[in-house]
Scaffold this motif. Structure first.
Motif, PDB file in Angstrom:
ATOM      1  N   ILE A   1       0.847  -1.202   0.000  1.00 54.39           N
ATOM      2  CA  ILE A   1       0.000   0.000   0.000  1.00 54.39           C
ATOM      3  C   ILE A   1       0.881   1.251   0.000  1.00 54.39           C
ATOM      4  CG2 ILE A   1      -1.591   1.375   1.409  1.00 54.39           C
ATOM      5  CD1 ILE A   1      -2.869  -1.355   2.278  1.00 54.39           C
ATOM      6  N   ASP A   2       1.912   1.251   0.846  1.00 53.62           N
ATOM      7  CA  ASP A   2       2.811   2.402   0.916  1.00 53.62           C
ATOM      8  C   ASP A   2       3.490   2.631  -0.441  1.00 53.62           C
ATOM      9  OD1 ASP A   2       4.032   4.436   2.797  1.00 53.62           O
ATOM     10  OD2 ASP A   2       5.854   3.481   2.017  1.00 53.62           O
ATOM     11  N   TYR A   3       3.936   1.539  -1.056  1.00 56.91           N
ATOM     12  CA  TYR A   3       4.574   1.615  -2.373  1.00 56.91           C
ATOM     13  C   TYR A   3       3.593   2.144  -3.418  1.00 56.91           C
ATOM     14  CZ  TYR A   3       6.506  -0.059  -6.820  1.00 56.91           C
ATOM     15  OH  TYR A   3       6.951  -0.150  -8.108  1.00 56.91           O
ATOM     16  N   ILE A   4       2.369   1.608  -3.430  1.00 63.62           N
ATOM     17  CA  ILE A   4       1.354   2.034  -4.394  1.00 63.62           C
ATOM     18  C   ILE A   4       1.029   3.514  -4.205  1.00 63.62           C
ATOM     19  CG2 ILE A   4      -1.096   1.760  -5.033  1.00 63.62           C
ATOM     20  CD1 ILE A   4      -0.648  -1.312  -4.491  1.00 63.62           C
ATOM     21  N   LYS A   5       0.918   3.956  -2.940  1.00 62.61           N
ATOM     22  CA  LYS A   5       0.665   5.376  -2.650  1.00 62.61           C
ATOM     23  C   LYS A   5       1.763   6.243  -3.252  1.00 62.61           C
ATOM     24  CE  LYS A   5      -0.077   5.514   1.916  1.00 62.61           C
ATOM     25  NZ  LYS A   5      -0.454   5.956   3.276  1.00 62.61           N
ATOM     26  N   ASP A   6       3.024   5.846  -3.020  1.00 58.59           N
ATOM     27  CA  ASP A   6       4.166   6.631  -3.497  1.00 58.59           C
ATOM     28  C   ASP A   6       4.267   6.635  -5.016  1.00 58.59           C
ATOM     29  OD1 ASP A   6       4.930   7.212  -0.932  1.00 58.59           O
ATOM     30  OD2 ASP A   6       6.763   6.007  -0.958  1.00 58.59           O
ATOM     31  N   ARG A   7       4.062   5.487  -5.639  1.00 51.52           N
ATOM     32  CA  ARG A   7       4.339   5.356  -7.069  1.00 51.52           C
ATOM     33  C   ARG A   7       3.129   5.657  -7.950  1.00 51.52           C
ATOM     34  NH1 ARG A   7       7.609   0.968 -10.454  1.00 51.52           N
ATOM     35  NH2 ARG A   7       7.459   2.121 -12.388  1.00 51.52           N
ATOM     36  N   TYR A   8       1.922   5.248  -7.509  1.00 47.70           N
ATOM     37  CA  TYR A   8       0.738   5.325  -8.382  1.00 47.70           C
ATOM     38  C   TYR A   8      -0.417   6.154  -7.808  1.00 47.70           C
ATOM     39  CZ  TYR A   8       3.096   1.275 -10.430  1.00 47.70           C
ATOM     40  OH  TYR A   8       4.029   0.434 -10.990  1.00 47.70           O
ATOM     41  N   CYS A   9      -0.336   6.583  -6.592  1.00 48.43           N
ATOM     42  CA  CYS A   9      -1.393   7.303  -5.869  1.00 48.43           C
ATOM     43  C   CYS A   9      -2.481   6.382  -5.324  1.00 48.43           C
ATOM     44  CB  CYS A   9      -2.029   8.414  -6.696  1.00 48.43           C
ATOM     45  SG  CYS A   9      -0.869   9.734  -7.059  1.00 48.43           S
ATOM     46  N   ASP A  10      -2.984   5.445  -6.129  1.00 47.67           N
ATOM     47  CA  ASP A  10      -4.016   4.514  -5.658  1.00 47.67           C
ATOM     48  C   ASP A  10      -4.013   3.268  -6.541  1.00 47.67           C
ATOM     49  OD1 ASP A  10      -6.204   4.599  -7.802  1.00 47.67           O
ATOM     50  OD2 ASP A  10      -5.932   6.728  -7.348  1.00 47.67           O
ATOM     51  N   PRO A  11      -4.666   2.183  -6.092  1.00 50.08           N
ATOM     52  CA  PRO A  11      -4.615   0.919  -6.839  1.00 50.08           C
ATOM     53  C   PRO A  11      -5.139   1.013  -8.269  1.00 50.08           C
ATOM     54  CG  PRO A  11      -5.487   0.529  -4.641  1.00 50.08           C
ATOM     55  CD  PRO A  11      -5.381   2.018  -4.820  1.00 50.08           C
ATOM     56  N   THR A  12      -6.139   1.840  -8.499  1.00 48.37           N
ATOM     57  CA  THR A  12      -6.728   1.890  -9.846  1.00 48.37           C
ATOM     58  C   THR A  12      -5.743   2.428 -10.881  1.00 48.37           C
ATOM     59  OG1 THR A  12      -7.704   4.078  -9.469  1.00 48.37           O
ATOM     60  CG2 THR A  12      -9.092   2.158  -8.970  1.00 48.37           C
ATOM     61  N   SER A  13      -4.670   3.076 -10.436  1.00 46.59           N
ATOM     62  CA  SER A  13      -3.671   3.619 -11.354  1.00 46.59           C
ATOM     63  C   SER A  13      -2.508   2.667 -11.603  1.00 46.59           C
ATOM     64  CB  SER A  13      -3.133   4.949 -10.807  1.00 46.59           C
ATOM     65  OG  SER A  13      -4.178   5.877 -10.689  1.00 46.59           O
ATOM     66  N   THR A  14      -2.509   1.494 -10.964  1.00 48.10           N
ATOM     67  CA  THR A  14      -1.427   0.530 -11.184  1.00 48.10           C
ATOM     68  C   THR A  14      -1.562  -0.061 -12.589  1.00 48.10           C
ATOM     69  OG1 THR A  14      -2.703  -1.288 -10.233  1.00 48.10           O
ATOM     70  CG2 THR A  14      -1.233  -0.098  -8.727  1.00 48.10           C
ATOM     71  N   PRO A  15      -0.442  -0.499 -13.189  1.00 44.60           N
ATOM     72  CA  PRO A  15      -0.509  -1.044 -14.559  1.00 44.60           C
ATOM     73  C   PRO A  15      -1.489  -2.204 -14.702  1.00 44.60           C
ATOM     74  CG  PRO A  15       1.768  -0.748 -13.878  1.00 44.60           C
ATOM     75  CD  PRO A  15       0.915  -0.467 -12.679  1.00 44.60           C
ATOM     76  N   GLY A  16      -1.547  -3.079 -13.694  1.00 43.33           N
ATOM     77  CA  GLY A  16      -2.425  -4.251 -13.780  1.00 43.33           C
ATOM     78  C   GLY A  16      -3.889  -3.895 -13.807  1.00 43.33           C
ATOM     79  N   LEU A  17      -4.310  -2.998 -12.905  1.00 44.16           N
ATOM     80  CA  LEU A  17      -5.736  -2.641 -12.868  1.00 44.16           C
ATOM     81  C   LEU A  17      -6.117  -1.777 -14.061  1.00 44.16           C
ATOM     82  CD1 LEU A  17      -6.550  -2.163  -9.091  1.00 44.16           C
ATOM     83  CD2 LEU A  17      -6.429  -4.232 -10.481  1.00 44.16           C
ATOM     84  N   ARG A  18      -5.196  -0.961 -14.557  1.00 43.91           N
ATOM     85  CA  ARG A  18      -5.474  -0.181 -15.762  1.00 43.91           C
ATOM     86  C   ARG A  18      -5.631  -1.121 -16.963  1.00 43.91           C
ATOM     87  NH1 ARG A  18      -1.223   4.241 -16.469  1.00 43.91           N
ATOM     88  NH2 ARG A  18      -2.626   4.874 -18.124  1.00 43.91           N
ATOM     89  N   ALA A  19      -4.775  -2.136 -17.050  1.00 47.09           N
ATOM     90  CA  ALA A  19      -4.877  -3.106 -18.153  1.00 47.09           C
ATOM     91  C   ALA A  19      -6.202  -3.866 -18.080  1.00 47.09           C
ATOM     92  CB  ALA A  19      -3.695  -4.068 -18.127  1.00 47.09           C
ATOM     93  N   LEU A  20      -6.562  -4.343 -16.879  1.00 42.88           N
ATOM     94  CA  LEU A  20      -7.828  -5.067 -16.719  1.00 42.88           C
ATOM     95  C   LEU A  20      -9.015  -4.181 -17.107  1.00 42.88           C
ATOM     96  CD1 LEU A  20      -7.196  -6.984 -13.376  1.00 42.88           C
ATOM     97  CD2 LEU A  20      -7.232  -7.959 -15.679  1.00 42.88           C
ATOM     98  N   ALA A  21      -8.958  -2.901 -16.741  1.00 45.09           N
ATOM     99  CA  ALA A  21     -10.051  -1.978 -17.068  1.00 45.09           C
ATOM    100  C   ALA A  21     -10.209  -1.810 -18.574  1.00 45.09           C
ATOM    101  CB  ALA A  21      -9.800  -0.620 -16.411  1.00 45.09           C
ATOM    102  N   ARG A  22      -9.120  -2.006 -19.309  1.00 41.38           N
ATOM    103  CA  ARG A  22      -9.176  -1.929 -20.773  1.00 41.38           C
ATOM    104  C   ARG A  22      -9.473  -3.283 -21.411  1.00 41.38           C
ATOM    105  NH1 ARG A  22      -4.283   1.064 -19.858  1.00 41.38           N
ATOM    106  NH2 ARG A  22      -3.088  -0.770 -20.487  1.00 41.38           N
ATOM    107  N   GLY A  23      -9.702  -4.306 -20.577  1.00 38.70           N
ATOM    108  CA  GLY A  23      -9.982  -5.637 -21.099  1.00 38.70           C
ATOM    109  C   GLY A  23      -8.730  -6.396 -21.513  1.00 38.70           C
ATOM    110  N   GLU A  24      -7.567  -5.954 -21.033  1.00 34.82           N
ATOM    111  CA  GLU A  24      -6.306  -6.606 -21.359  1.00 34.82           C
ATOM    112  C   GLU A  24      -5.870  -7.511 -20.208  1.00 34.82           C
ATOM    113  OE1 GLU A  24      -3.660  -3.351 -22.136  1.00 34.82           O
ATOM    114  OE2 GLU A  24      -4.892  -2.589 -23.797  1.00 34.82           O
ATOM    115  N   HIS A  25      -4.789  -8.257 -20.427  1.00 35.85           N
ATOM    116  CA  HIS A  25      -4.246  -9.116 -19.387  1.00 35.85           C
ATOM    117  C   HIS A  25      -3.606  -8.290 -18.279  1.00 35.85           C
ATOM    118  CE1 HIS A  25      -4.929 -12.916 -21.384  1.00 35.85           C
ATOM    119  NE2 HIS A  25      -4.421 -12.411 -22.500  1.00 35.85           N
ATOM    120  N   TYR A  26      -3.697  -8.804 -17.052  1.00 40.30           N
ATOM    121  CA  TYR A  26      -3.071  -8.168 -15.896  1.00 40.30           C
ATOM    122  C   TYR A  26      -1.576  -7.978 -16.122  1.00 40.30           C
ATOM    123  CZ  TYR A  26      -1.444  -7.383 -11.157  1.00 40.30           C
ATOM    124  OH  TYR A  26      -0.830  -6.851 -10.047  1.00 40.30           O
ATOM    125  N   ARG A  27      -1.039  -6.881 -15.643  1.00 37.98           N
ATOM    126  CA  ARG A  27       0.399  -6.632 -15.655  1.00 37.98           C
ATOM    127  C   ARG A  27       0.853  -6.370 -14.231  1.00 37.98           C
ATOM    128  NH1 ARG A  27      -0.856  -2.721 -20.062  1.00 37.98           N
ATOM    129  NH2 ARG A  27      -0.644  -3.959 -21.950  1.00 37.98           N
TER     130      ARG A  27
END
Length: 112
Positions: free
Chosen positions: A84-110
Motif C-alpha cells: 500500500i505504501d509503495y502504491i501510494k508513493d508510485r501510483y497514488c491509488d490501486p486503480t492507477s497501477t498497470p495491472g488494474l489499468r490493463a484489466l479496465a481496458r480488457g487486457e491481461h493483468y500486468r
C-alpha cells in the motif's frame, strides 16, 4: 486470517480508505493467488525464481523500503501494508497501477 481481514488491517495500518480494498484484492489475486508464502511465480529464472515474495509479490528491496519497523515479507498484513505504501508513493491509488489499468481496458493483468 482471510484476504478480507488482511486487507482491512493493512488498510487501517497504512491509513488508506476502505475503497482501496477491491483493487488490493485484485492485485493480490493476480500476484499470488492469495498465497502469503508465494515465491516469485512469474520469474523466468534469475536470482528471484525461488525467493518468497509474499502476498503482493514484493521485491525484497521494495519491501524493505516500504515496510514498517519489524515487518516480515511473509506476513500477509505486513506485505500488504508495505505494498500500500509503495502504491501510494508510485501510483497514488490501486486503480492507477498497470495491472488494474490493463484489466479496465480488457487486457491481461500486468505486474506493478
Amino acid at each position: 486470517g482471510t484476504a478480507s481481514s488482511w486487507n482491512s488491517e493493512a488498510s487501517e495500518r497504512a491509513g488508506v480508505p476502505e475503497s482501496w480494498a477491491a483493487g488490493l484484492r485484485t492485485i493480490a489475486e493476480h500476484e499470488s493467488s492469495f498465497n502469503p508464502s508465494a515465491a516469485n511465480l512469474g520469474a523466468s529464472g534469475g536470482n528471484l525464481a525461488k525467493t518468497p515474495l509474499g502476498l503482493m509479490q514484493m521485491l525484497p528491496s521494495t519491501f524493505a523500503a516500504h515496510t514498517q519497523p519489524g515487518g516480515n515479507i511473509l506476513d500477509p498484513v505486513d506485505n500488504l501494508t508495505a505494498a500500500i505504501d509503495y502504491i501510494k508513493d508510485r501510483y497514488c491509488d490501486p486503480t492507477s497501477t498497470p495491472g488494474l489499468r490493463a484489466l479496465a481496458r480488457g487486457e491481461h493483468y500486468r505486474g506493478y
